[in-house]
Design a protein around this motif. Structure first.
Motif, short mmCIF file in Angstrom:
data_model
loop_
_atom_site.label_atom_id
_atom_site.label_comp_id
_atom_site.label_asym_id
_atom_site.label_seq_id
_atom_site.Cartn_x
_atom_site.Cartn_y
_atom_site.Cartn_z
N GLY A 14 47.81 2.87 -0.50
CA GLY A 14 47.11 4.15 -0.61
C GLY A 14 47.23 4.71 -2.03
N VAL A 15 46.11 5.20 -2.56
CA VAL A 15 46.06 5.70 -3.93
C VAL A 15 46.44 7.18 -3.97
N VAL A 16 47.44 7.51 -4.79
CA VAL A 16 47.80 8.91 -5.02
C VAL A 16 47.66 9.17 -6.52
N ASN A 17 46.53 9.73 -6.91
CA ASN A 17 46.26 9.98 -8.33
C ASN A 17 46.67 11.39 -8.71
N VAL A 18 47.74 11.49 -9.53
CA VAL A 18 48.21 12.80 -9.98
C VAL A 18 47.64 13.03 -11.38
N ASP A 21 41.63 13.70 -14.13
CA ASP A 21 40.38 13.03 -14.52
C ASP A 21 40.12 11.68 -13.86
N SER A 22 40.83 11.35 -12.76
CA SER A 22 40.54 10.08 -12.08
C SER A 22 39.10 10.08 -11.60
N PHE A 23 38.50 8.88 -11.51
CA PHE A 23 37.04 8.85 -11.35
C PHE A 23 36.57 9.42 -10.02
N SER A 24 37.38 9.32 -8.95
CA SER A 24 36.86 9.82 -7.67
C SER A 24 37.60 11.03 -7.13
N THR A 57 42.51 5.29 -15.45
CA THR A 57 42.06 4.09 -16.17
C THR A 57 40.55 3.94 -16.08
N ARG A 58 39.87 5.03 -15.67
CA ARG A 58 38.41 4.91 -15.53
C ARG A 58 37.81 4.63 -16.91
N PRO A 59 36.61 4.01 -16.94
CA PRO A 59 35.99 3.70 -18.23
C PRO A 59 35.90 4.95 -19.10
N ILE A 91 54.54 2.46 -8.69
CA ILE A 91 54.17 3.28 -9.85
C ILE A 91 53.04 2.56 -10.59
N ASP A 92 51.92 3.24 -10.74
CA ASP A 92 50.75 2.69 -11.42
C ASP A 92 50.83 3.11 -12.88
N THR A 93 51.41 2.25 -13.70
CA THR A 93 51.58 2.59 -15.12
C THR A 93 51.63 1.33 -15.96
N CYS A 133 55.97 -6.51 -8.54
CA CYS A 133 54.96 -6.10 -9.52
C CYS A 133 53.59 -6.62 -9.14
N CYS A 134 52.58 -5.91 -9.64
CA CYS A 134 51.19 -6.32 -9.48
C CYS A 134 50.62 -6.51 -10.88
N LEU A 135 50.14 -7.72 -11.16
CA LEU A 135 49.57 -8.04 -12.46
C LEU A 135 48.05 -8.13 -12.31
N GLY A 184 41.16 -7.21 -10.76
CA GLY A 184 40.75 -6.04 -11.55
C GLY A 184 39.27 -5.73 -11.40
N ILE A 185 38.87 -5.44 -10.17
CA ILE A 185 37.47 -5.10 -9.90
C ILE A 185 37.10 -3.85 -10.73
N GLY A 186 36.01 -3.98 -11.51
CA GLY A 186 35.54 -2.84 -12.32
C GLY A 186 36.20 -2.71 -13.68
N PHE A 187 37.15 -3.57 -13.97
CA PHE A 187 37.83 -3.49 -15.28
C PHE A 187 37.24 -4.54 -16.23
N GLY A 188 36.13 -4.17 -16.89
CA GLY A 188 35.45 -5.12 -17.76
C GLY A 188 34.65 -6.12 -16.93
N ILE A 213 43.45 -6.29 -4.06
CA ILE A 213 42.07 -6.01 -4.46
C ILE A 213 41.84 -4.51 -4.46
N GLY A 214 41.15 -4.01 -5.49
CA GLY A 214 40.91 -2.57 -5.57
C GLY A 214 39.43 -2.28 -5.78
N THR A 215 38.69 -2.17 -4.67
CA THR A 215 37.25 -1.89 -4.77
C THR A 215 36.92 -0.43 -4.49
N1 HH2 Z 1 42.00 0.39 -9.96
C1 HH2 Z 1 42.27 1.60 -10.49
C2 HH2 Z 1 43.57 1.93 -10.89
N2 HH2 Z 1 44.60 1.06 -10.72
N3 HH2 Z 1 45.39 -1.03 -9.94
C3 HH2 Z 1 45.14 -2.23 -9.40
N4 HH2 Z 1 46.15 -3.10 -9.19
N5 HH2 Z 1 43.87 -2.61 -9.02
C4 HH2 Z 1 42.79 -1.79 -9.19
O1 HH2 Z 1 41.66 -2.19 -8.86
C5 HH2 Z 1 43.02 -0.50 -9.77
C6 HH2 Z 1 44.36 -0.15 -10.15
C7 HH2 Z 1 41.17 2.60 -10.65
O2 HH2 Z 1 41.07 3.43 -9.52
P1 HH2 Z 1 41.62 4.91 -9.42
O3 HH2 Z 1 43.12 4.93 -9.52
O4 HH2 Z 1 41.10 5.58 -8.21
O5 HH2 Z 1 40.98 5.66 -10.64
P2 HH2 Z 1 41.57 6.15 -12.02
O6 HH2 Z 1 42.03 4.95 -12.78
O7 HH2 Z 1 40.40 6.86 -12.66
O8 HH2 Z 1 42.72 7.07 -11.74
#
Ligand code: HH2
Length: 282
Positions: A14-18, A21-24, A57-59, A91-93, A133-135, A184-188, A213-215
């Motif tokens: 589950g995504v918790v964006n703190v 400016d996250s895209f959604s 990490t949005r474009p 931790i998404d960093t 870890c997730c690469l 890395g769906i959507g990353f380039g 997978i992150g769609t």
């Molecule tokens: N996508 C986003 C961020 N982190 N990590 C992994 N492992 N895979 C993904 O596809 C991935 C990721 C982008 O989504 P989101 O966190 O909702 O947006 P933002 O980067 O704008 O916060």
């Protein structure tokens, strides 16, 4: 819900964006209390992992300092741990200083979208703390990645990148058994690149590590359906079910409950437990 978490053949992250400016969902969970409440809701909806992020990490996203990122994510990790969240905390960093403090606060997974290329200290940190870890694959960086991405063969190139990053991580002392991989769906990637990666996901699964997978709600779903951000759940579910069938096992999504339900049905269908007699047939 929590009883099935350990047994399900898939894990919903589950995504918790703190972030503002996250895209959604940018700005929705910037206050720690709102982010903690959201994380707990995802936890009780069946998330096996909660992925806490303090930098979008949005474009085109603007970079954030380590101090700013930490001030966003640390209170949330501490709050989720204090409130007894059952899910693994991720931790998404891409910054080792942020990962280090998050791991000390109770996170046990580092989701690094740069696959240890962003910070020279990251691999050694993950090795020494024995974190999972997730690469992830990304072409270029978030500022430029969606400007005309090109590949000879996107699947072959993503696969060889991930293979090289696993070798690098292992050489740095990371236990291979703790690594998951993400295309890395959507990353380039163009719409076609994303679709080809999903269609040929089994080629990445052949690397032998769990594939994440992150769609969720991403732009290619909007392009395919014409739907706005808040209306992309059906497309998100379709891509996750297909990815499950192709061998992905970790699903990073904003809408945990509906995706968990969809994957439960997909998993039951693929493994056909209905062939054994049950008390209910409808
Ligand atoms: N996508 C986003 C961020 N982190 N990590 C992994 N492992 N895979 C993904 O596809 C991935 C990721 C982008 O989504 P989101 O966190 O909702 O947006 P933002 O980067 O704008 O916060």
């Amino acid at each position: 819900m929590s009883e099935s978490r350990g047994q399900a053949p898939f894990r919903v992250m589950g995504v918790v964006n703190v972030t503002p400016d996250s895209f959604s969902d940018g700005g929705l969970y910037l206050e720690p209390d709102a982010a903690i409440a959201h994380g707990l809701e995802l936890d009780s909806s069946g998330a096996a992992i909660l992925d806490i992020g303090g930098e979008s990490t949005r474009p085109g996203a603007a970079p954030v300092s380590a101090d700013e990122e930490l001030s966003r994510v640390l209170p949330v990790i501490e709050g989720l741990v204090a409130k007894g969240a059952k899910a693994q905390i991720s931790i998404d960093t891409s910054k080792a200083a942020v990962a280090s403090a998050a791991l000390a606060a109770g996170a046990t997974l580092v989701n690094d979208v740069t696959a240890f290329r962003g910070d020279p200290e990251m691999a050694a940190l993950v090795a020494s703390t024995e974190a999972d870890c997730c690469l992830m694959h990304m072409l270029g960086d978030p500022r430029t990645m969606q400007i005309d991405p090109r590949y000879e063969d996107v699947v072959v190139e993503v696969k060889s990148f991930l293979e090289e990053r696993v070798a690098f991580a292992v050489a740095q002392g990371v236990d291979e058994g703790r690594i998951m991989l993400d295309p890395g769906i959507g990353f380039g990637k163009s719409v076609d690149h994303n679709l080809e990666l999903l269609q040929r996901l089994d080629e990445l699964v052949a690397l032998g590590r769990p594939v994440a997978i992150g769609t969720s709600r991403k732009g290619f779903i909007g392009k395919l359906t014409g739907r706005e951000m808040g209306e992309r759940l059906p497309g998100t579910i379709a891509t996750n079910v297909i990815a499950y069938e192709r061998g992905a096992r970790v699903f990073r999504v904003h809408d945990v409950g509906p995706v968990h339900d969809a994957l439960s049905v997909a998993a039951a269908t693929v493994t056909a437990p209905w062939r054994t007699p049950t008390s209910s047939t409808r």
